[in-house]
Design a protein around this motif. Structure first.
Motif, mmCIF file in Angstrom:
data_model
loop_
_atom_site.group_PDB
_atom_site.id
_atom_site.type_symbol
_atom_site.label_atom_id
_atom_site.label_comp_id
_atom_site.label_asym_id
_atom_site.label_seq_id
_atom_site.Cartn_x
_atom_site.Cartn_y
_atom_site.Cartn_z
ATOM 1 N N ASN A 23 0.828 -1.210 0.000
ATOM 2 C CA ASN A 23 0.000 0.000 0.000
ATOM 3 C C ASN A 23 0.864 1.262 0.000
ATOM 4 O O ASN A 23 0.582 2.226 -0.715
ATOM 5 C CB ASN A 23 -0.937 0.006 1.205
ATOM 6 C CG ASN A 23 -2.055 -1.010 1.069
ATOM 7 O OD1 ASN A 23 -2.329 -1.514 -0.013
ATOM 8 N ND2 ASN A 23 -2.693 -1.323 2.181
ATOM 9 N N ILE A 64 2.236 1.868 -3.428
ATOM 10 C CA ILE A 64 1.239 2.440 -4.339
ATOM 11 C C ILE A 64 1.148 3.948 -4.121
ATOM 12 O O ILE A 64 1.156 4.734 -5.076
ATOM 13 C CB ILE A 64 -0.136 1.766 -4.126
ATOM 14 C CG1 ILE A 64 -0.089 0.309 -4.591
ATOM 15 C CG2 ILE A 64 -1.233 2.526 -4.871
ATOM 16 C CD1 ILE A 64 -1.322 -0.499 -4.242
ATOM 17 N N GLU A 99 -6.817 5.828 2.545
ATOM 18 C CA GLU A 99 -6.791 4.531 3.240
ATOM 19 C C GLU A 99 -8.008 3.669 2.888
ATOM 20 O O GLU A 99 -7.875 2.459 2.701
ATOM 21 C CB GLU A 99 -6.725 4.771 4.758
ATOM 22 C CG GLU A 99 -6.424 3.538 5.570
ATOM 23 C CD GLU A 99 -5.041 2.975 5.292
ATOM 24 O OE1 GLU A 99 -4.901 1.730 5.323
ATOM 25 O OE2 GLU A 99 -4.103 3.741 5.049
ATOM 26 N N LEU A 103 -7.573 2.225 -0.569
ATOM 27 C CA LEU A 103 -6.594 1.137 -0.565
ATOM 28 C C LEU A 103 -7.195 -0.148 -0.004
ATOM 29 O O LEU A 103 -6.926 -1.237 -0.513
ATOM 30 C CB LEU A 103 -5.352 1.545 0.256
ATOM 31 C CG LEU A 103 -4.402 2.538 -0.402
ATOM 32 C CD1 LEU A 103 -3.332 2.967 0.576
ATOM 33 C CD2 LEU A 103 -3.779 1.940 -1.645
#
Length: 167
Positions: A143, A146, A160, A163
């Motif tokens: 994450n 990314i 968040e 994700l």
């Protein structure tokens, strides 16, 4: 100041200490401290000093290894998740590298007209091709990768919740 208690020795010692300045006293204490710690180093660290000056190894800077009973085993819990033997193999790391490569490719291929939702759909498609990594302890790192890649190509990174939805 002379204290007289009937003993001439006390009088001589007191008289002698009155003539010592603070500078002389502190220099004497520093000299005695230096001598003491030099003796400690020579007494207890003689082998380390010899090895250091012979160039064999730098024992002063080597990290301490934990005792054999405290070494981490593959099945210990790390970051509230258990790493199993299959997750710890080379196959898993190869799959993680493959996933990261595909994610980077999708992020860098993004053209100006595609839109943020189109990118998220492409990333979701790539991630769903790797279902075994969904509950991996490496998921937070993926994450973060990314987010950093999106910032690198000046795309607003997913938050968040986005994700979490990708997985």
């Amino acid at each position: 100041m002379i204290l007289y208690r009937g003993n001439k020795l006390e009088t001589k010692i007191t008289d002698m200490l009155n003539h010592v300045t603070w500078t002389q006293y502190l220099c004497g204490i520093l000299a005695l401290t230096f001598i003491y710690y030099t003796w400690i180093v020579i007494r207890f660290y003689r082998q380390d000093l010899r090895a250091r000056y012979r160039g064999k190894k730098n024992t002063f800077l080597q990290p301490l290894e934990p005792p054999a009973t405290e070494q981490q085993l593959p099945d210990q819990v790390i970051a509230d998740q258990t790493i199993t033997a299959t997750q710890n193999g080379e196959k898993t790391f190869d799959r993680i590298e493959s996933l990261i490569g595909e994610l980077k490719s999708q992020i860098h291929q993004k053209q100006g007209g595609t839109g943020e939702t189109g990118l998220l759909e492409k990333l979701r498609t790539v991630i769903h091709a790797y279902p075994d990594l969904k509950d991996s302890p490496f998921r937070p790192s993926i994450n973060e990768m990314i987010i950093s890649e999106c910032q690198l190509v000046e795309i607003s990174p997913p938050d968040e919740t986005e994700l979490q939805q990708l997985w």
